[in-house]
Design a protein around this motif. Sequence first.
Motif, PDB file in Angstrom:
ATOM      1  N   LYS A  80      43.055  35.076  23.627  1.00 38.58           N
ATOM      2  CA  LYS A  80      41.713  35.108  23.069  1.00 38.58           C
ATOM      3  C   LYS A  80      40.636  35.201  24.153  1.00 38.58           C
ATOM      4  O   LYS A  80      39.527  35.648  23.899  1.00 38.58           O
ATOM      5  N   ASN A  81      40.977  34.742  25.353  1.00 38.25           N
ATOM      6  CA  ASN A  81      39.967  34.681  26.406  1.00 38.25           C
ATOM      7  C   ASN A  81      40.221  35.630  27.569  1.00 38.25           C
ATOM      8  O   ASN A  81      39.400  35.721  28.478  1.00 38.25           O
ATOM      9  N   GLY A  82      41.323  36.336  27.551  1.00 37.82           N
ATOM     10  CA  GLY A  82      41.658  37.206  28.670  1.00 37.82           C
ATOM     11  C   GLY A  82      41.528  38.679  28.320  1.00 37.82           C
ATOM     12  O   GLY A  82      41.172  39.042  27.213  1.00 37.82           O
ATOM     13  N   ARG A  83      41.838  39.505  29.309  1.00 37.65           N
ATOM     14  CA  ARG A  83      41.844  40.945  29.078  1.00 37.65           C
ATOM     15  C   ARG A  83      43.166  41.516  29.566  1.00 37.65           C
ATOM     16  O   ARG A  83      43.747  41.045  30.535  1.00 37.65           O
ATOM     17  N   LYS A  84      43.621  42.563  28.904  1.00 36.34           N
ATOM     18  CA  LYS A  84      44.911  43.148  29.231  1.00 36.34           C
ATOM     19  C   LYS A  84      44.761  44.272  30.253  1.00 36.34           C
ATOM     20  O   LYS A  84      43.844  45.080  30.171  1.00 36.34           O
ATOM     21  N   LEU A  85      45.681  44.305  31.205  1.00 34.62           N
ATOM     22  CA  LEU A  85      45.754  45.375  32.184  1.00 34.62           C
ATOM     23  C   LEU A  85      47.172  45.897  32.243  1.00 34.62           C
ATOM     24  O   LEU A  85      48.139  45.139  32.042  1.00 34.62           O
ATOM     25  N   SER A  86      47.320  47.201  32.509  1.00 37.48           N
ATOM     26  CA  SER A  86      48.648  47.818  32.593  1.00 37.48           C
ATOM     27  C   SER A  86      48.919  48.258  34.025  1.00 37.48           C
ATOM     28  O   SER A  86      48.012  48.684  34.746  1.00 37.48           O
ATOM     29  N   TYR A  87      50.201  48.157  34.435  1.00 35.23           N
ATOM     30  CA  TYR A  87      50.615  48.545  35.778  1.00 35.23           C
ATOM     31  C   TYR A  87      51.889  49.375  35.703  1.00 35.23           C
ATOM     32  O   TYR A  87      52.718  49.189  34.801  1.00 35.23           O
ATOM     33  N   SER A  88      52.044  50.279  36.657  1.00 32.30           N
ATOM     34  CA  SER A  88      53.248  51.112  36.762  1.00 32.30           C
ATOM     35  C   SER A  88      54.150  50.553  37.860  1.00 32.30           C
ATOM     36  O   SER A  88      53.702  49.815  38.741  1.00 32.30           O
ATOM     37  N   PRO A  89      55.448  50.924  37.836  1.00 31.15           N
ATOM     38  CA  PRO A  89      56.359  50.465  38.886  1.00 31.15           C
ATOM     39  C   PRO A  89      55.817  50.810  40.277  1.00 31.15           C
ATOM     40  O   PRO A  89      55.374  51.924  40.517  1.00 31.15           O
ATOM     41  N   GLY A  90      55.844  49.826  41.177  1.00 32.71           N
ATOM     42  CA  GLY A  90      55.349  50.030  42.537  1.00 32.71           C
ATOM     43  C   GLY A  90      53.912  49.603  42.740  1.00 32.71           C
ATOM     44  O   GLY A  90      53.464  49.449  43.885  1.00 32.71           O
ATOM     45  N   ASP A  91      53.161  49.408  41.649  1.00 40.06           N
ATOM     46  CA  ASP A  91      51.775  48.954  41.780  1.00 40.06           C
ATOM     47  C   ASP A  91      51.741  47.515  42.304  1.00 40.06           C
ATOM     48  O   ASP A  91      52.562  46.686  41.926  1.00 40.06           O
ATOM     49  N   VAL A  92      50.770  47.241  43.177  1.00 36.70           N
ATOM     50  CA  VAL A  92      50.581  45.872  43.670  1.00 36.70           C
ATOM     51  C   VAL A  92      49.651  45.151  42.699  1.00 36.70           C
ATOM     52  O   VAL A  92      48.473  45.491  42.580  1.00 36.70           O
ATOM     53  N   VAL A  93      50.190  44.160  42.030  1.00 43.95           N
ATOM     54  CA  VAL A  93      49.431  43.409  41.031  1.00 43.95           C
ATOM     55  C   VAL A  93      48.527  42.387  41.720  1.00 43.95           C
ATOM     56  O   VAL A  93      47.337  42.274  41.408  1.00 43.95           O
ATOM     57  N   LEU A  94      49.079  41.622  42.640  1.00 46.86           N
ATOM     58  CA  LEU A  94      48.320  40.692  43.472  1.00 46.86           C
ATOM     59  C   LEU A  94      48.660  40.997  44.927  1.00 46.86           C
ATOM     60  O   LEU A  94      49.822  41.263  45.245  1.00 46.86           O
ATOM     61  N   ARG A  95      47.669  40.939  45.789  1.00 48.51           N
ATOM     62  CA  ARG A  95      47.904  41.297  47.186  1.00 48.51           C
ATOM     63  C   ARG A  95      47.710  40.078  48.097  1.00 48.51           C
ATOM     64  O   ARG A  95      46.723  39.347  47.975  1.00 48.51           O
ATOM     65  N   GLN A  96      48.674  39.863  48.983  1.00 49.27           N
ATOM     66  CA  GLN A  96      48.618  38.754  49.923  1.00 49.27           C
ATOM     67  C   GLN A  96      47.348  38.836  50.764  1.00 49.27           C
ATOM     68  O   GLN A  96      46.992  39.890  51.281  1.00 49.27           O
ATOM     69  N   GLY A  97      46.661  37.699  50.889  1.00 47.05           N
ATOM     70  CA  GLY A  97      45.450  37.633  51.698  1.00 47.05           C
ATOM     71  C   GLY A  97      44.171  37.801  50.912  1.00 47.05           C
ATOM     72  O   GLY A  97      43.097  37.439  51.396  1.00 47.05           O
ATOM     73  N   GLU A  98      44.263  38.351  49.684  1.00 49.84           N
ATOM     74  CA  GLU A  98      43.059  38.513  48.869  1.00 49.84           C
ATOM     75  C   GLU A  98      42.626  37.170  48.292  1.00 49.84           C
ATOM     76  O   GLU A  98      43.430  36.252  48.128  1.00 49.84           O
ATOM     77  N   HIS A  99      41.350  37.059  47.961  1.00 53.49           N
ATOM     78  CA  HIS A  99      40.827  35.827  47.392  1.00 53.49           C
ATOM     79  C   HIS A  99      41.404  35.603  45.993  1.00 53.49           C
ATOM     80  O   HIS A  99      41.524  36.537  45.199  1.00 53.49           O
ATOM     81  N   SER A 100      41.746  34.362  45.687  1.00 57.21           N
ATOM     82  CA  SER A 100      42.354  34.032  44.386  1.00 57.21           C
ATOM     83  C   SER A 100      41.262  33.672  43.388  1.00 57.21           C
ATOM     84  O   SER A 100      40.922  32.492  43.217  1.00 57.21           O
ATOM     85  N   ASN A 101      40.727  34.657  42.713  1.00 58.94           N
ATOM     86  CA  ASN A 101      39.635  34.377  41.779  1.00 58.94           C
ATOM     87  C   ASN A 101      40.008  34.612  40.319  1.00 58.94           C
ATOM     88  O   ASN A 101      39.152  34.502  39.440  1.00 58.94           O
ATOM     89  N   TYR A 102      41.285  34.927  40.050  1.00 56.06           N
ATOM     90  CA  TYR A 102      41.726  35.063  38.661  1.00 56.06           C
ATOM     91  C   TYR A 102      43.222  34.764  38.567  1.00 56.06           C
ATOM     92  O   TYR A 102      43.946  34.740  39.563  1.00 56.06           O
ATOM     93  N   VAL A 103      43.663  34.497  37.355  1.00 48.83           N
ATOM     94  CA  VAL A 103      45.061  34.150  37.062  1.00 48.83           C
ATOM     95  C   VAL A 103      45.627  35.193  36.104  1.00 48.83           C
ATOM     96  O   VAL A 103      44.897  35.747  35.267  1.00 48.83           O
ATOM     97  N   CYS A 104      46.912  35.494  36.244  1.00 50.61           N
ATOM     98  CA  CYS A 104      47.555  36.495  35.383  1.00 50.61           C
ATOM     99  C   CYS A 104      48.755  35.891  34.655  1.00 50.61           C
ATOM    100  O   CYS A 104      49.424  34.996  35.173  1.00 50.61           O
TER     101      CYS A 104
END
Length: 243
Positions: A19-43
């Motif tokens: 109810k409070n989130g938004r949906k995103l789609s990813y393909s094989p090989g896509d980087v969903v979260l990247r090491q070193g980036e700021h943690s400002n959202y949860v998946c």
Amino acid sequence: MADEGHVKASGEILSFLVKNGRKLSYSPGDVVLRQGEHSNYVCIIMSGEAEVVRHDSSGGSVSIATLERGAVLGEMGSFLDNRRTADVVALTPMELLVFQNHTFLKALRDVPELAERIMRNFAQRINSINEELSGVRRSKLLYAVSLLIYENMENPHSLSERVTISYDDAFFSYGLRQGKLLDGLVILSESGAVSGIAEVSKGGFISGERINDEAGLSAPKSSVTLTVDVPALKASLKGLAKF
């Protein structure tokens, strides 16, 4: 290794968060979260699988876990406001539910089941870290002791050799005090790399770790002698070299 160290969300939790989130789609090989980036959202993974990969400063990388539907990603960052500690890479087509940290924290207040799962997950992570540190310390000790034995051998190409190591040499060369050296030797004896461990005093050969003199005091010991299975010791060194 599937879902180790990550929270899995139940149907009730997913319903609440959708109810409070938004949906995103990813393909094989896509980087969903990247090491070193700021943690400002949860998946939360709604469908598909992802791999968690951690990179080190030398350019190496290691796969930590495989995540499936229901896994929660980045929840640590919502508390600590830190940077991502690993990449999350899509292995298959994926759909994720993404929401801001404040929304996730609100969910913890409103859904006790989610808060309980998160706390259990944190406890498991702390336990896992403690076990890993203990294993690293043990490996470093065994490597130092194995290397010390090897350096004191007269013929490294033999199959078996009797070796004597002075406690002063162990301390000044590797910082190993008597107790730590003996601990390492006992562990190596369990693998068959060494045997016949006995301590040596200035007055002669003493079997065992402790011996009392006539006055009831421990006899001074200056070294330890042991029989080395050379091939087994070399195998130990090779396996421990990465530490």
